[in-house]
Design an enzyme around this catalytic site. Sequence first.
Site, PDB file in Angstrom:
ATOM      1  N   HIS A  17       0.905 129.729 115.409  1.00 36.03           N
ATOM      2  CA  HIS A  17       0.671 131.230 116.873  1.00 36.03           C
ATOM      3  C   HIS A  17       0.924 130.852 117.583  1.00 36.03           C
ATOM      4  O   HIS A  17       2.245 130.239 118.075  1.00 36.03           O
ATOM      5  CB  HIS A  17      -1.520 130.615 117.106  1.00 36.03           C
ATOM      6  CG  HIS A  17      -1.517 129.122 117.915  1.00 36.03           C
ATOM      7  ND1 HIS A  17      -0.982 128.208 118.849  1.00 36.03           N
ATOM      8  CD2 HIS A  17      -2.402 127.927 117.214  1.00 36.03           C
ATOM      9  CE1 HIS A  17      -1.425 127.650 118.779  1.00 36.03           C
ATOM     10  NE2 HIS A  17      -2.420 127.325 118.039  1.00 36.03           N
ATOM     11  N   HIS A  20       2.159 127.507 118.502  1.00 32.73           N
ATOM     12  CA  HIS A  20       3.571 126.654 118.198  1.00 32.73           C
ATOM     13  C   HIS A  20       4.728 127.331 118.359  1.00 32.73           C
ATOM     14  O   HIS A  20       5.979 127.236 118.473  1.00 32.73           O
ATOM     15  CB  HIS A  20       2.896 127.288 117.114  1.00 32.73           C
ATOM     16  CG  HIS A  20       2.261 126.305 116.159  1.00 32.73           C
ATOM     17  ND1 HIS A  20       0.853 126.995 115.475  1.00 32.73           N
ATOM     18  CD2 HIS A  20       1.681 125.195 116.122  1.00 32.73           C
ATOM     19  CE1 HIS A  20       0.389 126.049 115.738  1.00 32.73           C
ATOM     20  NE2 HIS A  20      -0.184 124.822 116.081  1.00 32.73           N
ATOM     21  N   CYS A 125     -12.376 110.169 115.489  1.00 28.54           N
ATOM     22  CA  CYS A 125     -12.639 111.607 115.620  1.00 28.54           C
ATOM     23  C   CYS A 125     -12.030 112.149 114.874  1.00 28.54           C
ATOM     24  O   CYS A 125     -10.224 112.159 114.349  1.00 28.54           O
ATOM     25  CB  CYS A 125     -12.013 112.213 117.027  1.00 28.54           C
ATOM     26  SG  CYS A 125     -12.408 114.137 116.481  1.00 28.54           S
ATOM     27  N   CYS A 128      -9.048 114.682 115.994  1.00 30.69           N
ATOM     28  CA  CYS A 128      -7.245 114.319 116.246  1.00 30.69           C
ATOM     29  C   CYS A 128      -7.300 113.448 115.051  1.00 30.69           C
ATOM     30  O   CYS A 128      -6.190 112.490 115.626  1.00 30.69           O
ATOM     31  CB  CYS A 128      -7.975 113.567 117.219  1.00 30.69           C
ATOM     32  SG  CYS A 128      -9.004 114.114 118.947  1.00 30.69           S
ATOM     33  N   CYS A 142     -16.413 114.049 121.781  1.00 29.13           N
ATOM     34  CA  CYS A 142     -14.308 113.796 121.921  1.00 29.13           C
ATOM     35  C   CYS A 142     -14.204 115.210 122.624  1.00 29.13           C
ATOM     36  O   CYS A 142     -14.615 115.774 122.796  1.00 29.13           O
ATOM     37  CB  CYS A 142     -13.723 114.548 120.337  1.00 29.13           C
ATOM     38  SG  CYS A 142     -11.650 114.760 120.854  1.00 29.13           S
ATOM     39  N   HIS A 145     -13.041 117.983 120.800  1.00 30.76           N
ATOM     40  CA  HIS A 145     -13.061 119.215 120.036  1.00 30.76           C
ATOM     41  C   HIS A 145     -14.261 119.250 120.122  1.00 30.76           C
ATOM     42  O   HIS A 145     -15.216 119.836 118.999  1.00 30.76           O
ATOM     43  CB  HIS A 145     -12.710 118.413 118.854  1.00 30.76           C
ATOM     44  CG  HIS A 145     -11.778 117.539 118.233  1.00 30.76           C
ATOM     45  ND1 HIS A 145     -10.567 116.557 118.767  1.00 30.76           N
ATOM     46  CD2 HIS A 145     -10.723 118.737 117.494  1.00 30.76           C
ATOM     47  CE1 HIS A 145      -9.590 117.841 117.804  1.00 30.76           C
ATOM     48  NE2 HIS A 145      -9.302 118.424 117.183  1.00 30.76           N
ATOM     49  N   LYS A 294      -9.724 129.764 126.331  1.00 23.29           N
ATOM     50  CA  LYS A 294      -8.848 129.048 125.753  1.00 23.29           C
ATOM     51  C   LYS A 294      -8.384 129.550 124.023  1.00 23.29           C
ATOM     52  O   LYS A 294      -9.584 130.226 123.571  1.00 23.29           O
ATOM     53  CB  LYS A 294      -9.540 127.616 125.391  1.00 23.29           C
ATOM     54  CG  LYS A 294      -8.707 126.916 124.814  1.00 23.29           C
ATOM     55  CD  LYS A 294      -9.800 125.463 124.639  1.00 23.29           C
ATOM     56  CE  LYS A 294      -9.261 124.562 123.592  1.00 23.29           C
ATOM     57  NZ  LYS A 294      -9.478 123.499 123.143  1.00 23.29           N
ATOM     58  N   LYS A 297      -9.990 130.174 117.236  1.00 20.47           N
ATOM     59  CA  LYS A 297     -10.487 130.963 116.132  1.00 20.47           C
ATOM     60  C   LYS A 297     -11.551 131.052 116.045  1.00 20.47           C
ATOM     61  O   LYS A 297     -11.903 132.764 115.830  1.00 20.47           O
ATOM     62  CB  LYS A 297     -10.374 129.952 114.414  1.00 20.47           C
ATOM     63  CG  LYS A 297      -9.517 130.185 114.145  1.00 20.47           C
ATOM     64  CD  LYS A 297      -9.673 128.869 113.133  1.00 20.47           C
ATOM     65  CE  LYS A 297      -8.581 130.317 111.192  1.00 20.47           C
ATOM     66  NZ  LYS A 297      -8.056 129.072 110.448  1.00 20.47           N
TER      67      LYS A 297
END
Length: 644
Positions: A17, A20, A125, A128, A142, A145, A294, A297
């Site tokens: 995405h 990256h 987690c 992570c 977390c 997440h 943010k 998905k």
Amino acid sequence: MTTYITTPIYYVNAQPHLGHAYTTIVADTYSRFRRLCGEDVRFQTGTDEHGDKIVEAAEKENVPPREYVDRISAMFRETWPLLEVVPDNFIRTTEAEHVATVRDILQKVYDNGDIYFDEYTGLYCRGCERFLTEKELVDGNCPDHQIPPQEIAEQNYFFRMSSYQQQLIDHIKSNPDFITPERYRNEVLSFLSEPLEDLCISRPKSRLTWGIELPFDETFVTYVWFDALINYLTGLGYPGGEDYTTFWPFSEHVIAKDILKPHAIYWPTMLMSMGVPLFKKLHVHGYWNVDDTKMSKSIGNVVRPRQLVDEYGIDTLRYFILREMSFGLDSSFSSKAIVARQNADLANDLGNLYSRTMAMVQKYRDGEVTAPGQPGAADVAFRDAVETMILSYREAMGAFHFHRALQAVWDVISMANKYIVVNEPWALAKDSQKAELLDSVLYNLLECLRIVSLVLQPVMPIASGRMAMGLGLEGESEATRFLDAGGNWGVLVPGSRVKPEGPLFPRLESRKKDDGKKEKPHSKKVKQVLQSEEGLIAMDAFQKLDLRVAEIIAARPVKKSKKLLKLTVRAPEERTIVSGIAEYYQPSDLVGQQVIIVANLKPVKLMGVTSQGMVLTAREEIDGEERLVLSTVSDIVAVGSRIN
Ligand code: ME8
């Protein structure tokens, strides 16, 4: 000089995405920049393919992990050429060579006493892929997440990370550039101000089998981070390879803030234990959000690089993300922002400078690069400004301040556009006494474009290549490279010819236009006018309008008005025109533009300023949103030319 630049190796649990793409374009741009400076460069990216997350993603798709990782890794590998990203090495952690290196290193660290076996209870987690400390949790969850970690008690192998805490603090303190920007360096130092725990580096096979088996205990696999970080060495053939000796001392890692801790703490302490010198620099950038939200998905706002390239083109995408984000800070992506940059910076500023210069060289010198005359003070000042830009650009690019480097280039582009307005090459062309002056002006502009195309090569490789071709430069000749900070001027050879091929950047419309909605039908009134003679005017009535080509030489806001700009134009006599375009144009972008004006309107006073005419604009209306776009002519025209 030598550079080894790396990106993180990306997890294959998701497709590539924008985030990256950004890191990888940054690394590619930096590697191209270093090559341009004559350095020996190695650039590596790749995929991280072991661990819980990958198994989970493969299970969801109902395919064995091996088949799954092959598929997603190929997607990453195939994405990079679409962005003109050219890595020297694409590494996968499932490659046999990497597996062997990880096992050798584990054995070495185990043999030197830095790995021990212990019982551990911790908060794990899965997202992570690591144990979290109580302190890291936010409301029991977390922070990344937003789910509570699982409490796990098991026997595992541990790396004595704590033994290296002081050595790491000392290294960071005595090497201010080790972690940049400074805010991340401070974050790491603050984390290290508390006692460091040892790192759990194994997973029992009863829980996870998709990993690298520990060389000293076959009932365990390696923790994915201990495996993944080693990619930076495997890719150089560590410990024996020649590439390792050549490149490792010059290693620079690029990451985002999400993986600061593994890179700034696990990795250097691992290297210390292995007796390998630390990497040279860690460059940490912020996060891309989309429309200030943010990327996720579940929200459905994940932006894919392939889609961006199709929509905006490679160069525009690369330019936008490097210009828009201040390296280290978060930034927001939006279609509106990228279209605005394309139109203002690329089509208007750079595109116009290029096409105007080319058009003038074609028109006045039949496409030939002519020798400049004796340099006067103005030539020296122009050249100095370009050479100063090269220095600022080099410094900023070397420090990962890509947005500043591009700002410096655009300052020169804007200076060159103003230089055209001030020197009026069209007037010089009419006066045979001024031929030498015109040669100098054109040569200065061409040299400026050559240097601009060169410094933009790392950022916009395609447009830069087209510019170089247009300037008659082909291949990597002396004229298209610069190795040195000084002595760049005067490379174009008089007698050579320019070969421009159309505009560099088209203007883009904002996305709304092509979203399938029909254009508004003609209004009733327009239809009536087209169908009957009513409302038509005779030719002589039209000819009463005195329409002229004018050049904007100054633009200023009108006090207390949001809409109005006070323009000083030359047509060819100077006059003031007040125009309602302030919401659509920056004053500085207007200087140098040719527009069409109505020259025989009765003067009117607008907000206290007398307007002697009117600048023609197109009034566009889409979905109730109005925009004014300045009228112009398709070639450089002598100011004052009449429009019929
Ligand atoms: O962490 N904005 O892989 P990963 C900017 N496998 N950059 C972003 C981003 C965003 N919104 N989202 C992701 C891993 N990135 C490990 C790395 S390295 C030895 C192992 C980029 O697929 C950014 O570079 O989760 C970030 O650090 C990286 O993708 C995380 O990639």
